[in-house]
Design a protein around this motif. Structure first.
Motif, PDB file in Angstrom:
ATOM      1  N   LYS A   1      28.773  19.921   6.484  1.00  0.00           N
ATOM      2  CA  LYS A   1      27.962  20.858   7.268  1.00  0.00           C
ATOM      3  C   LYS A   1      28.085  22.274   6.727  1.00  0.00           C
ATOM      4  O   LYS A   1      27.082  22.966   6.523  1.00  0.00           O
ATOM      5  N   LEU A   2      29.314  22.722   6.461  1.00  0.00           N
ATOM      6  CA  LEU A   2      29.502  24.067   5.928  1.00  0.00           C
ATOM      7  C   LEU A   2      28.986  24.166   4.499  1.00  0.00           C
ATOM      8  O   LEU A   2      28.389  25.172   4.105  1.00  0.00           O
ATOM      9  N   ALA A   3      29.181  23.108   3.705  1.00  0.00           N
ATOM     10  CA  ALA A   3      28.660  23.105   2.338  1.00  0.00           C
ATOM     11  C   ALA A   3      27.145  23.225   2.336  1.00  0.00           C
ATOM     12  O   ALA A   3      26.561  23.984   1.557  1.00  0.00           O
ATOM     13  N   ARG A   4      26.469  22.477   3.226  1.00  0.00           N
ATOM     14  CA  ARG A   4      25.004  22.564   3.309  1.00  0.00           C
ATOM     15  C   ARG A   4      24.584  23.975   3.718  1.00  0.00           C
ATOM     16  O   ARG A   4      23.615  24.523   3.186  1.00  0.00           O
TER      17      ARG A   4
ATOM     18  N   PRO B   1      35.978  28.260  -4.826  1.00  0.00           N
ATOM     19  CA  PRO B   1      37.003  28.264  -5.882  1.00  0.00           C
ATOM     20  C   PRO B   1      38.347  27.756  -5.384  1.00  0.00           C
ATOM     21  O   PRO B   1      38.664  27.863  -4.196  1.00  0.00           O
ATOM     22  N   PRO B   2      39.133  27.195  -6.279  1.00  0.00           N
ATOM     23  CA  PRO B   2      40.410  26.594  -5.874  1.00  0.00           C
ATOM     24  C   PRO B   2      41.452  27.627  -5.488  1.00  0.00           C
ATOM     25  O   PRO B   2      41.544  28.700  -6.071  1.00  0.00           O
TER      26      PRO B   2
ATOM     27  N   ALA C   1      33.011  30.895  -1.121  1.00  0.00           N
ATOM     28  CA  ALA C   1      34.016  30.812  -0.068  1.00  0.00           C
ATOM     29  C   ALA C   1      35.351  31.287  -0.641  1.00  0.00           C
ATOM     30  O   ALA C   1      35.718  30.914  -1.755  1.00  0.00           O
ATOM     31  N   SER C   2      36.039  32.104   0.111  1.00  0.00           N
ATOM     32  CA  SER C   2      37.353  32.583  -0.333  1.00  0.00           C
ATOM     33  C   SER C   2      38.280  32.645   0.868  1.00  0.00           C
ATOM     34  O   SER C   2      37.832  32.828   2.001  1.00  0.00           O
ATOM     35  N   PRO C   3      39.574  32.502   0.648  1.00  0.00           N
ATOM     36  CA  PRO C   3      40.522  32.610   1.757  1.00  0.00           C
ATOM     37  C   PRO C   3      40.697  34.076   2.165  1.00  0.00           C
ATOM     38  O   PRO C   3      40.494  34.986   1.354  1.00  0.00           O
ATOM     39  N   HIS C   4      41.070  34.299   3.405  1.00  0.00           N
ATOM     40  CA  HIS C   4      41.173  35.665   3.922  1.00  0.00           C
ATOM     41  C   HIS C   4      42.219  36.501   3.179  1.00  0.00           C
ATOM     42  O   HIS C   4      42.139  37.721   3.165  1.00  0.00           O
ATOM     43  N   PHE C   5      43.171  35.832   2.543  1.00  0.00           N
ATOM     44  CA  PHE C   5      44.242  36.581   1.874  1.00  0.00           C
ATOM     45  C   PHE C   5      43.887  36.977   0.439  1.00  0.00           C
ATOM     46  O   PHE C   5      44.710  37.560  -0.269  1.00  0.00           O
ATOM     47  N   VAL C   6      42.672  36.677  -0.004  1.00  0.00           N
ATOM     48  CA  VAL C   6      42.223  37.094  -1.336  1.00  0.00           C
ATOM     49  C   VAL C   6      41.093  38.106  -1.169  1.00  0.00           C
ATOM     50  O   VAL C   6      40.082  37.819  -0.526  1.00  0.00           O
TER      51      VAL C   6
ATOM     52  N   THR D   1      41.622  31.517   7.330  1.00  0.00           N
ATOM     53  CA  THR D   1      40.252  31.876   7.691  1.00  0.00           C
ATOM     54  C   THR D   1      39.437  31.884   6.413  1.00  0.00           C
ATOM     55  O   THR D   1      39.815  32.521   5.430  1.00  0.00           O
ATOM     56  N   ARG D   2      38.314  31.164   6.415  1.00  0.00           N
ATOM     57  CA  ARG D   2      37.434  31.141   5.238  1.00  0.00           C
ATOM     58  C   ARG D   2      36.441  32.288   5.349  1.00  0.00           C
ATOM     59  O   ARG D   2      35.833  32.507   6.393  1.00  0.00           O
ATOM     60  N   ILE D   3      36.277  33.003   4.256  1.00  0.00           N
ATOM     61  CA  ILE D   3      35.300  34.080   4.171  1.00  0.00           C
ATOM     62  C   ILE D   3      34.126  33.587   3.319  1.00  0.00           C
ATOM     63  O   ILE D   3      34.306  33.221   2.156  1.00  0.00           O
ATOM     64  N   ILE D   4      32.947  33.569   3.914  1.00  0.00           N
ATOM     65  CA  ILE D   4      31.734  33.157   3.190  1.00  0.00           C
ATOM     66  C   ILE D   4      30.954  34.422   2.837  1.00  0.00           C
ATOM     67  O   ILE D   4      30.514  35.155   3.728  1.00  0.00           O
ATOM     68  N   SER D   5      30.796  34.677   1.539  1.00  0.00           N
ATOM     69  CA  SER D   5      30.129  35.889   1.071  1.00  0.00           C
ATOM     70  C   SER D   5      28.864  35.534   0.309  1.00  0.00           C
ATOM     71  O   SER D   5      28.872  34.615  -0.511  1.00  0.00           O
TER      72      SER D   5
END
Length: 343
Positions: free
Chosen positions: A180-183, A266-267, A302-307, A333-337
């Protein structure tokens, strides 16, 4: 003409953001009216375009549960009269069922379904109720005193997002994103049918599957051969045909064709491999991907909140357009930019 959408309320802003992105990607002209959280109306739709818009929204949207075509607007006081005025034989194909969704606690759903069904039968000819396999679904959506009288023509495949969860695919690896989030991320990229979508950290192929299922050509690369191979397996499983996967280090990425969109997760973390570069992989990625994007292409990442990826955007030549936060659990927390080239 109008379409009424019942949307997910699991995130405050993503459902509307995804809807706006899809309308923009498909060049659909209409107005968005947010009635309340989870209830949105698309109005001022050209009658000649409404069927195409309806179908395509059903094919693409992830954070929308239901789409209905509005037949008429009414209210609780005038509903009986307004139902009686509608030419139901011109709308219903032989058999029908009435379903009511209400945002009002004082509305008896089953009672309204029975009464409206009886009214339709009284004001039509040769129509029958079929509760299990009706040809036409009539839906009433009640909010405050307003009643939207609708029909459901095309059904969103909500079951897909359950059946294709990462652990149910042939190739699985921990840390995969939900379909769902990937779509939704694919939709935020404004990718069009037939355009080229790239995921340079394709992992198990989640982005490739979602891009391919809405009609994009998809290419995935990964530094790990197992991931590259697993992505191909999952794409085949999902029925995606127009895909390619390669084992490539991000620093060596050179596309034969510049891409129309980049969508990627990204990993990071102990369950993934970053090739020993840790946080710097985000800067490496931005530098490499810039060389492989069309000027008007969008990057959804998508990136983690700590990056903090913002520290690299200006330096590399990107600008932030949109951002959304999704709390996954206590520690992440995932950050979607949504990012564009800063030309």
């Amino acid at each position: 003409m109008e379409l009424l959408l019942i949307q997910s309320q699991e995130h405050e802003s993503l459902p509307i953001a995804e809807l706006k992105a899809v309308l923009e990607a498909e060049d659909f002209r209409c107005n968005i009216e947010k009635i309340r959280p989870g209830l949105t109306v698309l109005n001022s739709i050209n009658p000649d375009e409404i069927d195409d818009i309806y179908k395509r929204l059903v094919e693409r949207l992830a954070y929308t549960h239901q789409i209905n075509q509005v037949i008429s607007n009414s209210n609780l006081d005038d509903l009986k009269e307004d139902i009686s005025k509608i030419d139901w034989n011109n709308i219903i194909d032989k058999t029908f069922v009435v379903r009511v969704k209400t945002f009002n606690k004082d509305v008896n759903v089953e009672d309204y379904e029975r009464k409206i069904g009886s009214l339709i039968l009284d004001n039509s000819e040769n129509l029958k109720v079929n509760l299990t396999k009706p040809n036409t679904k009539i839906r009433l959506i009640v909010y405050e005193n307003t009643v939207y009288i609708c029909m459901e023509k095309y059904i969103l495949n909500k079951k897909y997002f359950q059946d294709f969860k990462p652990h149910k695919r042939p190739f699985f690896h921990p840390g995969c994103m939900s379909p769902k989030l990937a779509r939704c991320m694919v939709n935020l990229s404004r990718i069009k049918k037939g355009q080229l979508l790239l995921d340079p950290f394709c992992g198990t192929g989640g982005m490739l599957m979602e891009g391919g299922l809405i009609g994009a050509r998809v290419v995935g690369t990964d530094i790990d051969w197992n991931m590259k191979n697993g992505s191909a397996i999952n794409c085949e499983y999902a029925g995606v045909k127009d895909y390619k996967t390669y084992q490539v280090d991000i620093n060596e990425l050179k596309m034969y064709e510049l891409c129309d969109a980049v969508v990627t997760d990204p990993p990071y973390g102990i369950s993934t491999t970053t090739g020993g570069r840790n946080d710097l992989i985000f800067k490496d990625f931005l530098l490499a991907i810039k060389r492989n994007m069309k000027e008007n292409a969008l990057l959804v990442i998508a990136s983690p909140h700590f990056v903090n990826i913002d520290q690299f955007l200006d330096e590399v030549g990107f600008k932030l357009l949109e951002r959304y936060q999704i709390k996954m659990h206590k520690s992440l927390t995932r950050i979607i930019s949504v990012i564009a080239l800063d030309n």
